[in-house]
Design an enzyme around this catalytic site. Structure first.
Site, PDB file in Angstrom:
ATOM      1  N   CYS A 146       0.133   9.867   5.277  1.00 18.21           N
ATOM      2  CA  CYS A 146      -0.298   8.639   4.596  1.00 18.21           C
ATOM      3  C   CYS A 146      -1.209   8.998   3.427  1.00 18.21           C
ATOM      4  O   CYS A 146      -1.035   8.500   2.322  1.00 18.21           O
ATOM      5  CB  CYS A 146      -1.016   7.713   5.573  1.00 18.21           C
ATOM      6  SG  CYS A 146       0.041   7.091   6.892  1.00 18.21           S
ATOM      7  N   ASP A 169      -3.401   1.582   5.730  1.00 17.09           N
ATOM      8  CA  ASP A 169      -3.713   0.606   6.773  1.00 17.09           C
ATOM      9  C   ASP A 169      -5.182   0.223   6.582  1.00 17.09           C
ATOM     10  O   ASP A 169      -6.084   0.945   7.000  1.00 17.09           O
ATOM     11  CB  ASP A 169      -3.463   1.252   8.140  1.00 17.09           C
ATOM     12  CG  ASP A 169      -3.899   0.398   9.321  1.00 17.09           C
ATOM     13  OD1 ASP A 169      -4.517  -0.664   9.107  1.00 17.09           O
ATOM     14  OD2 ASP A 169      -3.640   0.821  10.468  1.00 17.09           O
ATOM     15  N   HIS A 207      -2.163  -2.407   2.813  1.00 16.72           N
ATOM     16  CA  HIS A 207      -1.713  -3.504   3.663  1.00 16.72           C
ATOM     17  C   HIS A 207      -2.652  -3.797   4.828  1.00 16.72           C
ATOM     18  O   HIS A 207      -3.348  -2.916   5.334  1.00 16.72           O
ATOM     19  CB  HIS A 207      -0.307  -3.219   4.211  1.00 16.72           C
ATOM     20  CG  HIS A 207      -0.176  -1.869   4.844  1.00 16.72           C
ATOM     21  ND1 HIS A 207       0.216  -0.752   4.127  1.00 16.72           N
ATOM     22  CD2 HIS A 207      -0.378  -1.447   6.121  1.00 16.72           C
ATOM     23  CE1 HIS A 207       0.247   0.293   4.934  1.00 16.72           C
ATOM     24  NE2 HIS A 207      -0.118  -0.100   6.149  1.00 16.72           N
TER      25      HIS A 207
END
Length: 264
Positions: A146, A169, A207
């Site tokens: 990520c 995240d 997000h």
């Protein structure tokens, strides 16, 4: 950590509803940047309590070149458990790419050792980069990186770092990643004889999972508190010589932890 709360608020107000790999669903935006002057304190979230032990041990685990969760579990860290196989292996994830990137001719590159050498001997270079995103090995990773790429920059005696995070995240992952790379900046600055400057976080798909929205709103209702200080043992001069005991967090007074489920 106003910058982080501003991102969370923006995604709640303006995010596009999207499906995702986990089936949970998200509110998402594309492209965001935050800058933290490390002279202002260690950027550890205060609007909820974070597990600092996990942040430190995970970073040390990356720097070991390790890709098995045994070390993490032995030190009370379970954040990678959901992705490991029955033997605790995760495939060629961060540690493998940072320390043993495989070339086309079968050689390996220690990107961290290369980074430190470059910062010491050619600080003005624009090539102080480390990549965890290896297209040739992504398919074998339990979870593709990520936080995919980071770059260091020297101006005078100040060392700054910028991270590119392809998938962010916001509620669970991003606070860990900010603290982890801020800590890495302190460590690299120390072993290179420099002062820590800025940490710049750049996100791609930023997000909030749909099952984190209530928790995000609770967090936004809380007033941020003063940032803590991270004290690093000044006697460590080798980037691979750090141990958990070489770090001491001072003045951390967060709001209570907020529970949220990880989307796997």
């Amino acid at each position: 950590m106003k910058q982080y709360l501003d991102l969370m608020r923006h995604v709640l107000d303006h995010g596009d509803r999207k499906s995702d790999r986990t089936g949970t669903g998200t509110l998402s935006i594309f492209g965001w940047q935050m800058r933290f002057n490390l002279d202002d304190g260690f950027p550890l979230l205060t609007t909820k309590k974070l597990h600092t032990r996990s942040i430190i041990h995970e970073l040390l685990w990356f720097l070991r070149g390790d890709t098995n969760i045994r070390y993490l579990n032995e030190n009370g860290v379970s954040i990678w458990d959901d992705w490991a196989d029955e033997n605790g292996d995760l495939g060629p994830v961060y540690g493998k790419q940072w320390r043993r990137w495989e070339t086309a001719n079968g050689a390996t590159i220690d990107q961290i050792a290369q980074l430190i050498d470059g910062l010491k001997h050619n600080p003005d270079s624009r090539r102080h980069l480390v990549s965890a995103w290896n297209p040739g090995e992504v398919a074998g990773m339990a979870l593709p990186p990520c936080h995919a790429l980071f770059q260091f920059y020297v101006a005078g005696d100040r060392l700054s770092c910028q991270l590119y995070q392809r998938s962010a995240d916001i509620f669970l992952g991003v606070p860990f990643n900010i603290a982890s790379y801020a800590l890495l900046t302190l460590m690299v600055a120390q072993v290179c004889g420099l002062r820590a400057g800025d940490f710049v976080w750049t996100g791609g798909d930023c997000h909030l999972y749909l099952n984190h929205l209530d928790q995000a709103r609770l967090q936004l209702s809380r007033q941020p508190r003063a940032l803590p200080r991270m004290i690093v043992n000044p006697g460590v001069t080798d980037i691979f010589g750090f141990r958990f005991e070489d770090f001491r967090l001072e003045g951390y007074d967060p709001h209570p932890h907020i529970k949220a489920e990880v989307a796997v």
